[in-house]
Scaffold this active site. Structure first.
Site, PDB file in Angstrom:
ATOM      1  N   THR A 250       0.833  -1.209   0.000  1.00 25.26           N
ATOM      2  CA  THR A 250       0.000   0.000   0.000  1.00 25.26           C
ATOM      3  C   THR A 250       0.863   1.251   0.000  1.00 25.26           C
ATOM      4  O   THR A 250       1.940   1.284   0.620  1.00 25.26           O
ATOM      5  CB  THR A 250      -0.942   0.026   1.229  1.00 25.26           C
TER       6      THR A 250
ATOM      7  N   SER B  47      -1.491   3.051  10.451  1.00 26.19           N
ATOM      8  CA  SER B  47      -2.440   2.192  11.187  1.00 26.19           C
ATOM      9  C   SER B  47      -1.761   0.837  11.389  1.00 26.19           C
ATOM     10  O   SER B  47      -0.758   0.525  10.728  1.00 26.19           O
ATOM     11  CB  SER B  47      -3.739   1.991  10.406  1.00 26.19           C
TER      12      SER B  47
ATOM     13  N   TYR C 107      -2.863  -1.878  10.378  1.00 27.47           N
ATOM     14  CA  TYR C 107      -2.941  -2.536   9.068  1.00 27.47           C
ATOM     15  C   TYR C 107      -1.779  -2.084   8.173  1.00 27.47           C
ATOM     16  O   TYR C 107      -1.065  -2.906   7.617  1.00 27.47           O
ATOM     17  CB  TYR C 107      -4.281  -2.221   8.379  1.00 27.47           C
ATOM     18  N   HIS C 108      -1.614  -0.777   8.035  1.00 23.29           N
ATOM     19  CA  HIS C 108      -0.530  -0.296   7.167  1.00 23.29           C
ATOM     20  C   HIS C 108       0.825  -0.778   7.678  1.00 23.29           C
ATOM     21  O   HIS C 108       1.714  -1.103   6.890  1.00 23.29           O
ATOM     22  CB  HIS C 108      -0.563   1.234   7.077  1.00 23.29           C
TER      23      HIS C 108
ATOM     24  N   LYS D  65       1.618  -4.257   6.486  1.00 23.01           N
ATOM     25  CA  LYS D  65       2.108  -4.298   5.108  1.00 23.01           C
ATOM     26  C   LYS D  65       3.596  -3.931   5.055  1.00 23.01           C
ATOM     27  O   LYS D  65       4.354  -4.479   4.258  1.00 23.01           O
ATOM     28  CB  LYS D  65       1.308  -3.322   4.233  1.00 23.01           C
TER      29      LYS D  65
END
Lengths: 429, 429
Positions: B147, B182, B184-185, B188
């Site tokens: 991302t 976040s 989530y980020h 990644k």
């Protein structure tokens, strides 16, 4: 000095124990936490501390007898979120020193299971802590043991965590670009990013100690009594290079350098580790601050370290040979390395530099415990970065209990002869 | 074109399904893998795709009927190491497209459980793949969906993965410094580091697609038949900003901008996503190469996007209001942003830029499925970066089954009136 309530996570480990004693003696109120998993991993790997260590209850009760000070010991697995929450809520610590991670690069490179275990164990434990701090102790100072290995070996000077970068006419102060060299080192980098984020969004305060390779086994506190000993690893999975060289030197075995030996890293004496942690504790990060201290005192190449051990032995008329083994790691063997380490000095660190005296004191310790040395562990690395663990990495199936080494406890010196070692190596093959 | 055997991991998802169809139509042999966990997370969160989607067996069999092409569908959880190993060994893929991760930032910020689940799920799945590739398909090309959010919003130009840095008179090409926003980020970013390391030590080949925010719901293949529809999320957990604006615009609701709306990101049409993946597939990374492509076509600020949707509605004489809500995220709301995205263009990407036609086609889709819109999902964000999930984030206890929305299927236009929406919102409060 303001007395602080401090949780030492990973208190059963090499540095956790020495740090807990140091902070306790300095007058802080220490709570010690460990899951004791490292003792289980020793059984799995067929490894053991060169210096015998007592159980945690024995050690904390001896400490109390000797000094009148109490270390509150709790068995706790950091992966247990509910237990971590309860700990933080109950203790209301001023600071937490977080050593409680799988900390061996070779262990993380054995196979998928160990890589995954390392990263999940380390990440989940740290996430559990971060959320518990957000909810129950947002002002507490998290002091996290990271590693200089997060940086890798870039061709530019290594700064302490951040770097001002000018690019296309614009400038920003950004996290230093990282290139870790094992799944273990990667786990520490993942942690660093998670902690930095938690400081930014929740206003937590954290110090990430990017530590070099630690050597030595005595601090003022550990040295008070043999029953206070901290573990001392020399094997290919848990041991670090200088400790291995000292043992090889003490036993008259060749010093085993991986590859060309131009690999350069930061090193420090265990006495400086405990001093650095105390400095970080007594000079906390600000609210919302994530700061990085590079925690080491000197840089050496692996071959320079081998030379230092050889020289220390030569001063006693002993000849030590150095052999170069194929490097089991994937790493640069000749490279630029210049890492800054000013911030802890600015806080008042008085370094113990590596000298012959230290090497001789380690060798003397080795000689005292020579009967516990498993020479097979000193021969060849047993985890390869490309292929994983070789046949010998774990507890050998054919000999689940290590053979008792027949060296007379009254013989002087206790150091087994090269011939005896060679014969034992032959038996184990 | 050389026909390739390609595994699409996460084939049941928004982009995974569209990509599988696109590659299958292009003549590649596609194996589609998914654990279907996203459908379970929808039940947990009380969310659903705006466009009804068929089961995987229904979709692949319809695809086969319509085109004569076969997508080999397998139910498989990437966290199951043995199953992943078997998959890679059996299929011997030329390439793997890895979409199979928890991909919502708000979901990862609900609480500790969801943060931990996101990072463990994403890391372990990717580690399982990397080891399976090392052992059974070392020449396969891993194409990983990353991302643009890994970069954060630095005050310098964002390059594609790497940056040449000059510091104290020395120079190196290093990973671009990352500041994800976040858990989530962050997951990644952790993956990116793990993959880069695996390429370096094992000689694997990987392309990390640092993708922007995707909008739209039609590709040439998905558009062939309603039964081939891919999911379309608009809620506060799974939806992305432009899709939400289009739904709000279609329903005559105000467009909800978080904070000042100066947050600028890279965006791309779903048709470009599938084209980019195909370009990466047909121009693989070299052995040992880890490369990063920034996968987006245009930059917009959130408020500029809101303006575009307003303008598209105004062309039909409709007035759309914009409201600024307190920002649930911790992020810069006014900042420099200039991210490079040249490499996919160099490989031949022909971008579909965002225009009124696209916005109108999305709005038209929304109108067709307006009876499925849950207006409560459009009101307020339900996950806050500082405090986590608010009361409304999950399936509401008092109404475990969503009420059927009573809009006559024959009414024209199907779009509910503002008054009807307002009354439904009131009922749900």
């Amino acid at each position: 000095m303001v007395k602080k309530t401090v949780v030492v996570l990973g208190v059963d480990g090499y540095l956790g124990w020495a740090t807990a004693l140091h902070l306790s003696r300095a007058g802080h109120d220490v709570v010690g936490i460990d899951s004791l998993v490292r003792r289980r991993w020793d059984r799995e790997c067929g490894t053991q501390s060169l210096i015998p260590i007592k159980t945690m209850p024995q050690r904390v009760s001896l400490w109390n007898r000797l000094t009148g000070r109490t270390i509150r010991w709790r068995l706790l697995d950091l992966r247990d979120a509910a237990a971590v929450t309860e700990l933080v809520r109950d203790v209301q610590p001023d600071a937490l020193i977080h050593f409680a991670e799988q900390r061996s690069a070779p262990f993380s490179m054995i196979d998928l299971e160990h890589a995954s275990l390392t990263q999940v164990n380390n990440l989940v434990g740290t996430l559990n802590l971060l959320f518990a701090l957000r909810d129950y102790a947002p002002h507490a100072h998290l002091i996290k043991l990271g590693t200089m290995g997060e940086y890798g070996t870039p061709n530019i000077d290594i700064e302490e965590g951040f770097l001002t970068i000018t690019h296309n006419g614009r400038e920003d102060r950004l996290p230093f670009p990282m290139q870790p060299g094992s799944f273990y080192h990667l786990s520490k980098l993942h942690d660093s990013h998670n902690i930095q984020f938690a400081c930014r969004i929740w206003g937590l305060r954290a110090t990430d100690l990017h530590q070099g390779v630690v050597y030595g086994n005595h601090t003022d506190e550990v040295a008070m009594h043999p029953g206070l000993a901290t573990r001392f690893d020399y094997d290919a999975i848990w041991g670090t290079v200088l400790n291995r060289f000292c043992i090889q030197g003490a036993l008259g075995l060749p010093l085993t350098v991986y590859g060309k030996g131009g690999q350069t890293r930061g090193f420090l004496d265990i006495r400086d580790t405990v001093a650095c942690v105390r400095l970080a504790l007594e000079h906390p990060a600000a609210k919302g601050e994530y700061r990085v201290f590079n925690q080491f005192t000197e840089q050496f190449s692996v071959k320079a370290l081998a030379q230092k051990v050889s020289d220390a032995r030569a001063a006693h008329g002993l000849k030590t040979s150095v052999v170069h083994l194929p490097n089991p790691r994937v790493e640069r063997e000749e490279h630029y390395y210049n890492a800054k380490h000013q911030k802890l000095l600015d806080l008042g660190l008085q370094p113990h530099y590596l000298g012959d005296t230290l090497i001789e004191s380690v060798i003397e310790t080795v000689e005292r415990h020579a009967t516990r040395v498993d020479p097979v562990e000193l021969e060849q690395p047993n985890v390869d970065w490309r292929r994983g663990g070789t046949a010998g990495w774990h507890q050998r199936a054919e000999s689940p209990i290590r053979p008792v080494v027949l060296v007379s406890p009254t013989s002087k010196p206790r150091r087994p002869s090269s011939a005896a070692v060679a014969s034992r190596v032959a038996q184990r093959r």
